[in-house]
Design a protein around this motif. Sequence first.
Motif, mmCIF file in Angstrom:
data_model
loop_
_atom_site.group_PDB
_atom_site.id
_atom_site.type_symbol
_atom_site.label_atom_id
_atom_site.label_comp_id
_atom_site.label_asym_id
_atom_site.label_seq_id
_atom_site.Cartn_x
_atom_site.Cartn_y
_atom_site.Cartn_z
ATOM 1 N N ALA A 195 0.827 -1.216 0.000
ATOM 2 C CA ALA A 195 0.000 0.000 0.000
ATOM 3 C C ALA A 195 0.859 1.262 0.000
ATOM 4 C CB ALA A 195 -0.950 -0.013 1.194
ATOM 5 N N ASP A 196 1.917 1.294 0.804
ATOM 6 C CA ASP A 196 2.752 2.492 0.889
ATOM 7 C C ASP A 196 3.459 2.787 -0.428
ATOM 8 O OD1 ASP A 196 2.024 2.877 3.487
ATOM 9 O OD2 ASP A 196 3.836 1.987 4.348
ATOM 10 N N LEU A 197 3.680 1.761 -1.241
ATOM 11 C CA LEU A 197 4.404 1.945 -2.499
ATOM 12 C C LEU A 197 3.494 2.319 -3.660
ATOM 13 C CD1 LEU A 197 6.788 -1.126 -2.143
ATOM 14 C CD2 LEU A 197 7.439 1.283 -1.951
ATOM 15 N N VAL A 198 2.180 2.195 -3.481
ATOM 16 C CA VAL A 198 1.253 2.475 -4.593
ATOM 17 C C VAL A 198 0.322 3.653 -4.304
ATOM 18 C CG1 VAL A 198 1.307 0.039 -5.277
ATOM 19 C CG2 VAL A 198 -0.550 0.867 -3.808
ATOM 20 N N LYS A 199 0.370 4.186 -3.089
ATOM 21 C CA LYS A 199 -0.611 5.202 -2.701
ATOM 22 C C LYS A 199 -0.467 6.498 -3.490
ATOM 23 C CE LYS A 199 2.158 6.808 1.217
ATOM 24 N NZ LYS A 199 2.204 6.962 2.696
ATOM 25 N N ASP A 200 0.712 6.742 -4.065
ATOM 26 C CA ASP A 200 0.920 7.972 -4.828
ATOM 27 C C ASP A 200 0.869 7.730 -6.332
ATOM 28 O OD1 ASP A 200 1.284 9.493 -2.497
ATOM 29 O OD2 ASP A 200 3.397 8.907 -2.387
ATOM 30 N N SER A 201 0.419 6.543 -6.749
ATOM 31 C CA SER A 201 0.306 6.260 -8.182
ATOM 32 C C SER A 201 -0.953 6.922 -8.741
ATOM 33 C CB SER A 201 0.251 4.748 -8.415
ATOM 34 O OG SER A 201 -1.012 4.242 -8.013
ATOM 35 N N GLY B 180 -3.478 -7.455 -5.871
ATOM 36 C CA GLY B 180 -4.892 -7.395 -5.522
ATOM 37 C C GLY B 180 -5.162 -6.231 -4.595
ATOM 38 N N ALA B 181 -6.331 -5.601 -4.747
ATOM 39 C CA ALA B 181 -6.706 -4.476 -3.890
ATOM 40 C C ALA B 181 -8.172 -4.596 -3.522
ATOM 41 C CB ALA B 181 -6.442 -3.151 -4.604
ATOM 42 N N GLY B 182 -8.508 -4.186 -2.284
ATOM 43 C CA GLY B 182 -9.886 -4.234 -1.830
ATOM 44 C C GLY B 182 -9.957 -4.308 -0.322
ATOM 45 N N VAL B 183 -11.083 -4.810 0.176
ATOM 46 C CA VAL B 183 -11.255 -5.030 1.613
ATOM 47 C C VAL B 183 -10.200 -6.026 2.092
ATOM 48 C CG1 VAL B 183 -12.826 -5.884 3.393
ATOM 49 C CG2 VAL B 183 -13.715 -4.540 1.464
ATOM 50 N N TYR B 184 -9.632 -5.778 3.259
ATOM 51 C CA TYR B 184 -8.477 -6.554 3.730
ATOM 52 C C TYR B 184 -8.724 -8.064 3.663
ATOM 53 C CZ TYR B 184 -4.316 -7.789 6.397
ATOM 54 O OH TYR B 184 -3.114 -8.316 6.765
ATOM 55 N N ARG B 185 -9.819 -8.521 4.232
ATOM 56 C CA ARG B 185 -10.042 -9.963 4.283
ATOM 57 C C ARG B 185 -10.290 -10.527 2.887
ATOM 58 N NH1 ARG B 185 -13.789 -13.512 8.416
ATOM 59 N NH2 ARG B 185 -13.595 -15.493 7.297
ATOM 60 N N ASP C 227 -7.202 4.241 -3.867
ATOM 61 C CA ASP C 227 -8.389 4.256 -3.001
ATOM 62 C C ASP C 227 -8.235 3.287 -1.841
ATOM 63 O OD1 ASP C 227 -9.529 6.167 -4.560
ATOM 64 O OD2 ASP C 227 -11.012 4.856 -5.509
ATOM 65 N N TRP C 228 -7.834 2.059 -2.155
ATOM 66 C CA TRP C 228 -7.759 1.034 -1.118
ATOM 67 C C TRP C 228 -6.509 1.178 -0.252
ATOM 68 C CZ3 TRP C 228 -11.845 -1.169 0.488
ATOM 69 C CH2 TRP C 228 -12.915 -1.419 -0.383
ATOM 70 N N ALA C 229 -5.455 1.785 -0.803
ATOM 71 C CA ALA C 229 -4.232 1.978 -0.015
ATOM 72 C C ALA C 229 -4.476 2.943 1.146
ATOM 73 C CB ALA C 229 -3.113 2.505 -0.909
ATOM 74 N N SER C 230 -5.421 3.857 0.981
ATOM 75 C CA SER C 230 -5.697 4.839 2.036
ATOM 76 C C SER C 230 -6.965 4.536 2.819
ATOM 77 C CB SER C 230 -5.799 6.237 1.423
ATOM 78 O OG SER C 230 -6.807 6.278 0.418
ATOM 79 N N ALA C 231 -7.722 3.513 2.399
ATOM 80 C CA ALA C 231 -9.003 3.213 3.053
ATOM 81 C C ALA C 231 -8.789 2.471 4.368
ATOM 82 C CB ALA C 231 -9.869 2.370 2.119
ATOM 83 N N ASP C 232 -9.629 2.795 5.340
ATOM 84 C CA ASP C 232 -9.632 2.051 6.603
ATOM 85 C C ASP C 232 -10.128 0.633 6.322
ATOM 86 O OD1 ASP C 232 -9.511 1.426 9.289
ATOM 87 O OD2 ASP C 232 -11.544 2.153 9.672
#
Length: 587
Positions: free
Chosen positions: A298-304, A393-398, A311-316
Amino acid sequence: MRTHFCGLIDESLIGRTVTLCGWADVARDLGGLCFIDLRDHEGIVQVVAEPGDAAGNAAVIATAAKVGYEDCLRVTGTVRRRESVNNKIRTGQVEVVATAIEVLNKAEPLPFHAHENAGEDIRLKYRYLDLRTPKMQRMMRTRIRLVQALRRWLDARGFQDIETPILTKATPEGARDFLVPARMHPGEFYALPQSPQLFKQILMVAGFDRYYQIARCFRDEALRADRQLEFTQLDMEFAWVDEKTVQDTTEAMIREVFREVMDVELGEFPRMTYAEAMRRYGSDKPDLRFDLELVDVADLVKDSQFKVFTDWASADGGRVAALRIPGGASLSRKQIDEYAAHAAKYGSKGLAYAKIDEAGAVSSPIAKFFDEAAFAALLQAVVAGNGDMVFFGAGVYRTVSEFMGAVRLKAGRDFGMIADTWKPLWVTDFPMFEWDDEENRYVALHHPFTAPAVDDEADLRANAKNAVSRGYDMVLNGNEIGGGSIRIHRSSMQSAVFELLGIGAEEAEAKFGFLLDALRYGAPPHGGIAFGIDRIAALMAGTESIRDVIAFPKTTTAQCLMTGAPSPIPDRQLAEVHVAVRPKAAG
């Protein structure tokens, strides 16, 4: 009727007269000289009917010449050394020269031969013929040895084998109950037990200290390769224990049973929390026979510029994960699409990828959303090299964990990474609850009687979302073979858990009043575990389907093809139990 088993005839019996019973596996008439491979559950021995001086030889040969496949025979003869040795079978050094052959039952033409690759439907319809085959005999007898070894271990250590009711009260335990109408109580029903859970807890209150049962359990749920409507588990419960006591004791038992039944040393049982298992492997029952792990990026893609990632890199509660597959650059576009389709079965809405060819050139549909240095850093973070494939993959954690975990397992199989070994572990510290969006309430991850890690009801209520349970699972080669927990032993805590699960005081009293009462009368701290006999037997037998180690299983459509169950019941019989069948809706 017999003196020896076919598969146990050996050189020590040369010159002896033996009587054998079995089935004709192969019969060959060479014109005055006949050979029969006679089979029983111990194996095969060659029987010879040949010309000789003895009276009756002609009759023996005549009978042998008419023997057909799977005829049921009784053979008397003399053991001698074979001229042409067969080292593929245990009896290959000897043969039996027949002096009498009796056809006990002539077999009609069979619907399939043991050597054919018959479909499962026909095998289950004629299950008695399927079970007669050497392969099925081996698998079922492996299961029998497993159960025998478990009983010996438990009996030797003071565990009490106590039966619990089959006809019991309907209580929610995570699956739909099978209901049985009570003839003597119109309009009321028994339920078949999903497990002996409540009874074994009450046995601890009753002072039996160490209980076990090879228990039949029933759950009315969809079937698959490792699930049946009725199944068997080794059920265990201990009083005055903590997690470590239960785990150490049962680990020692499983080690000894595998040593006895399989001649296998299981090695170390590492312990891993649920959170770590999901983070590293995307599964709460990780297969440790290969080393692929998920990497959080997440930290490596949040500024892409790739919105799905950002969206998912910053989502709770979001996750962006990567999986490197060594040698995966060999995957074609069609195969990559197959991986995406596989991930979709587990909730994925898309599977991004980056392919690095042998020369180091990168091909990826998402590379355009990154500057060159950032994408290179991303690939470097997952240690991707020439010839590799990386899936993202990106989305809800589980959800991400589960579909990336499924991709990991598929890659392990497809690329031959899974070692031929045994890798056990304990998974611990499961969440106490998970949120059900459809019902808008918490549900128990294990079952409602699992104790929370905290010992204060107010603390549990205040932190229910992040509460951790005292549950634990034993996992072997990616299969959960046993699951259990320390139980709630105080009625006030049990009532608090029911409340958090949306079970009000009135409903709790109606469904679980007998348990709440028992907990009020000096219930000791207690805990236990249940092991899936069918699943362990399947692993030992080397099959992926538990149907292969259950004598009479149901199909995936919940039918017994041999008996025709389930079947309609006459109205008169239904009336006796105060039940009527509602007509099917038109259309």
